[in-house]
Structure formats: structure tokens, C-alpha cells
Design an enzyme around this catalytic site. Structure first.
Site, PDB file in Angstrom:
ATOM      1  CB  SER A 109       2.110   9.753   0.110  1.00  0.00           C
ATOM      2  OG  SER A 109       0.913   9.262  -0.443  1.00  0.00           O
ATOM      3  CG  HIS A 138      -1.550  -2.360   4.908  1.00  0.00           C
ATOM      4  ND1 HIS A 138      -2.497  -1.759   4.108  1.00  0.00           N
ATOM      5  CD2 HIS A 138      -0.390  -1.680   4.716  1.00  0.00           C
ATOM      6  CE1 HIS A 138      -1.915  -0.761   3.450  1.00  0.00           C
ATOM      7  NE2 HIS A 138      -0.645  -0.692   3.800  1.00  0.00           N
ATOM      8  CD  GLU A 187       1.251   1.941   6.287  1.00  0.00           C
ATOM      9  OE1 GLU A 187       2.203   2.175   5.545  1.00  0.00           O
ATOM     10  OE2 GLU A 187       0.391   1.077   6.046  1.00  0.00           O
ATOM     11  CD  GLU A 205      -3.474  -1.047   0.689  1.00  0.00           C
ATOM     12  OE1 GLU A 205      -2.764  -2.049   0.464  1.00  0.00           O
ATOM     13  OE2 GLU A 205      -3.075   0.123   0.475  1.00  0.00           O
ATOM     14  N   GLY A 261       5.198   2.190   0.376  1.00  0.00           N
ATOM     15  CA  GLY A 261       4.436   1.449  -0.628  1.00  0.00           C
ATOM     16  C   GLY A 261       5.004   1.680  -2.019  1.00  0.00           C
ATOM     17  N   GLY A 262       4.346   2.558  -2.768  1.00  0.00           N
ATOM     18  CA  GLY A 262       4.702   2.788  -4.177  1.00  0.00           C
ATOM     19  C   GLY A 262       6.188   2.986  -4.436  1.00  0.00           C
ATOM     20  N   GLY A 269      -1.113   5.998  -0.746  1.00  0.00           N
ATOM     21  CA  GLY A 269      -1.292   5.952  -2.199  1.00  0.00           C
ATOM     22  C   GLY A 269      -1.974   7.177  -2.771  1.00  0.00           C
ATOM     23  CG  ASN A 274       3.019  -3.235   1.795  1.00  0.00           C
ATOM     24  OD1 ASN A 274       3.004  -4.286   1.154  1.00  0.00           O
ATOM     25  ND2 ASN A 274       1.920  -2.699   2.334  1.00  0.00           N
ATOM     26  CD1 TRP A 275       7.998  -3.881  -3.056  1.00  0.00           C
ATOM     27  CD2 TRP A 275       8.345  -5.979  -3.787  1.00  0.00           C
ATOM     28  NE1 TRP A 275       9.330  -3.988  -3.398  1.00  0.00           N
ATOM     29  CE2 TRP A 275       9.567  -5.266  -3.855  1.00  0.00           C
ATOM     30  CE3 TRP A 275       8.323  -7.312  -4.200  1.00  0.00           C
ATOM     31  CZ2 TRP A 275      10.754  -5.864  -4.317  1.00  0.00           C
ATOM     32  CZ3 TRP A 275       9.487  -7.900  -4.657  1.00  0.00           C
ATOM     33  CH2 TRP A 275      10.694  -7.178  -4.711  1.00  0.00           C
ATOM     34  CE  LYS A 276       0.492  -0.424  -0.153  1.00  0.00           C
ATOM     35  NZ  LYS A 276      -0.393   0.732  -0.031  1.00  0.00           N
TER      36      LYS A 276
HETATM   37  P1  13P Z   1       2.246   4.424  -0.312  1.00  0.00           P
HETATM   38  O1  13P Z   1       3.672   4.676   0.102  1.00  0.00           O
HETATM   39  O2  13P Z   1       2.099   3.940  -1.711  1.00  0.00           O
HETATM   40  O3  13P Z   1       1.364   5.578   0.033  1.00  0.00           O
HETATM   41  O4  13P Z   1       1.734   3.183   0.598  1.00  0.00           O
HETATM   42  C1  13P Z   1       1.959   3.217   1.952  1.00  0.00           C
HETATM   43  C2  13P Z   1       1.597   1.889   2.502  1.00  0.00           C
HETATM   44  O5  13P Z   1       0.452   1.507   2.517  1.00  0.00           O
HETATM   45  C3  13P Z   1       2.689   1.040   2.996  1.00  0.00           C
HETATM   46  O6  13P Z   1       2.207  -0.052   3.707  1.00  0.00           O
END
Ligand code: 13P
Length: 253
Positions: free
Chosen positions: A214, A96, A168, A98, A235-236, A174, A9-11
Site C-alpha cells: 500500500s 511474492h 512486504e 501471493e 503494486g496498485g 492491497g 509490480n503489475w501483478k
Molecule cells: P500494493 O502496493 O497494491 O499494496 O501491492 C504491494 C505488492 O504486493 C507489490 O509487490
């Protein structure tokens, strides 16, 4: 056998050129990985979807990070599930944390988005998870149960069997604070039990449940070794092709 999936997930990261560059590296590495048994997906910002779906072909599938709950109409700035499908996407993230937190998306709204995504032949990756307070005060099972019931369980069995669930924990996103493999497995097993009670054991057994929060090349091995963890939502670490590939490899080791 349920599907194993590693999804990035590149956000809201990577402009057009950077996205093409990282994605091309990922595609080449996935092609070179001989033991790959899992599906690899990248959920990218809307501007990337058309190009990436052509570059990814059968090797890396593409997902959007959100869709609108209506088919079309006067919703300035929004993108419909049909539009996402029309550029070759197969997946869409729904719910998600967020989106829930910053865009006030409720379970009821997410249930509508799930229906419209399925109607347009997109596979929803439906995200659930508790906050740090909910983890600390011990209400996390209730929170997860209510997200499942209000977001997903009004689907009939046939529709539900197309869903991928992503657990999640918000406190792990993050933050560098990963859920331990025991903590993650406990919740994944709970989710599978809830699905089995609502639908059937067969449907629960066939539902892929991904872990996100993470996840990195160091902890992926142990997380993916858990029996109810069928992959990851990254994510990251999905922004760096090498790290993302090392997480994919953790599956096959
Ligand atoms: P991180 O891997 O950066 O913690 O993000 C997880 C995430 O929100 C994937 O959708």
C-alpha cells in the site's frame, strides 16, 4: 552506496495494449525527471516482457514476476529464467506473498528459484513478510528470520550480494493499510542485522531492501526517509503512471 530502486509490480493486470500505453507514459516521465538517482523497474506479466524491455532501454528496467526452478523441460505452462533473460529482463520477483499463498511456494522451492535466476544472470527481488496473525501474535521477527534463512541464506556471499530483498507485510498488501514508517524501519533494520550476522557488515550495508504494501504518493516520502529503506515495491499505484511517478519523485524530494 547501495542502490536505490523503485519497482512496480503489475501483478495480473493490463492487457497488451494497456501495458504498452502505461509503460510508455512511465518511460517518458522518468526521462523528464531531472533528479532521478534511483533505478526504476517494472515487473510485468510475461506477455509484456519482450516489448517493454525494448521500449524501456536504459531508462526503465524490466522484471518478471516469477520463474520456474528448472532450466527447461516438460513443465507445461511454465517459463524459465533463461527465457526471461533472453527477452532482455534484468530482474525477477521471487517469493511474492501471493505466490507463497495461492501457489503454495515454499522457502525450499524459492531457494531453488533464486539459484536458477542467479545462474541466468537475473537479479532476484526476494520477497518476505509476515501475515496479520503473525504481526499480532508478535512472531514476525521469527517469521522473517526463517524466510531469510530457508530462502536465501544457503547462498554463498558472492551470490547473496546480488540479491535485492523486499519486505512486504502481507497485511499491508492491497489493503490500504500501510506499515507505519517506524514499523517498516524496525523490520528493515532487523533484516540488515540478520544479513550482517550471516555474511558481513559490508554485504549487509550494500544490500538494497525495498518496502512494499500500500505504498502511495502520500506515504512514500516518509517511508523512503527511513535509513534502512532503500526503495519500494509498488503494486496498485504502479498501474497509474502519474501515481508511480509521484512515488519515484518522493525519493528525490
Ligand atoms: P500494493 O502496493 O497494491 O499494496 O501491492 C504491494 C505488492 O504486493 C507489490 O509487490
Amino acid at each position: 552506496m547501495r542502490k536505490k530502486i523503485v519497482a512496480g509490480n503489475w501483478k495480473m493486470n493490463l492487457d497488451y495494449a494497456a501495458g504498452i500505453s502505461v509503460f510508455s507514459e512511465i518511460v517518458n516521465m522518468v526521462k523528464d525527471e531531472k533528479n532521478g538517482s534511483q533505478d526504476v523497474v517494472i515487473c510485468a506479466p510475461f506477455i509484456h516482457l519482450n516489448s517493454l524491455s525494448k521500449l524501456g532501454g536504459e531508462t526503465v528496467k524490466i522484471g518478471a514476476q516469477n520463474c520456474h526452478q528448472n532450466e527447461s523441460g516438460a513443465f507445461t505452462g511454465e517459463i524459465s529464467a533463461g527465457m526471461i533473460k533472453s527477452v532482455g529482463c534484468e530482474y525477477v520477483l521471487i517469493g511474492h506473498s501471493e505466490r507463497r499463498q495461492y501457489f503454495a511456494e515454499t522457502d525450499a522451492l524459492l531457494a531453488e528459484k533464486t539459484v536458477i535466476a542467479l545462474k541466468n544472470n537475473l537479479i532476484p527481488i526476494f520477497c518476505i513478510g509476515e501475515t496479520l496473525d503473525e504481526r499480532n501474535n508478535g512472531s514476525y521477527f521469527e517469521v522473517i528470520k526463517s524466510q531469510l534463512e530457508n530462502g536465501l541464506f544457503s547462498l554463498d556471499a558472492e551470490s547473496f550480494s546480488k540479491i535485492i530483498v523486499a519486505y512486504e507485510p502481507v497485511w499491508a498488501i492491497g489493503t490500504g493499510l500501510t506499515a507505519s514508517s517506524d514499523q517498516a524501519q524496525e523490520v528493515h533494520a532487523f533484516i540488515r542485522k540478520e544479513i550482517s550476522e550471516k555474511y558481513s557488515m559490508a554485504i549487509a550495508d550494500a544490500t538494497s531492501i525495498l518496502y512494499g504494501g500500500s505504498c502511495n504518493p502520500k506515504n512514500a516520502d516518509e517511508l523512503f526517509a527511513q535509513k534502512d529503506i532503500d526503495g519500494g515495491l509498488i503494486g496498485g499505484a504502479s498501474l497509474k503512471s502519474r501515481d508511480f511517478m509521484d512515488i519515484i519523485k518522493a525519493f528525490n524530494s
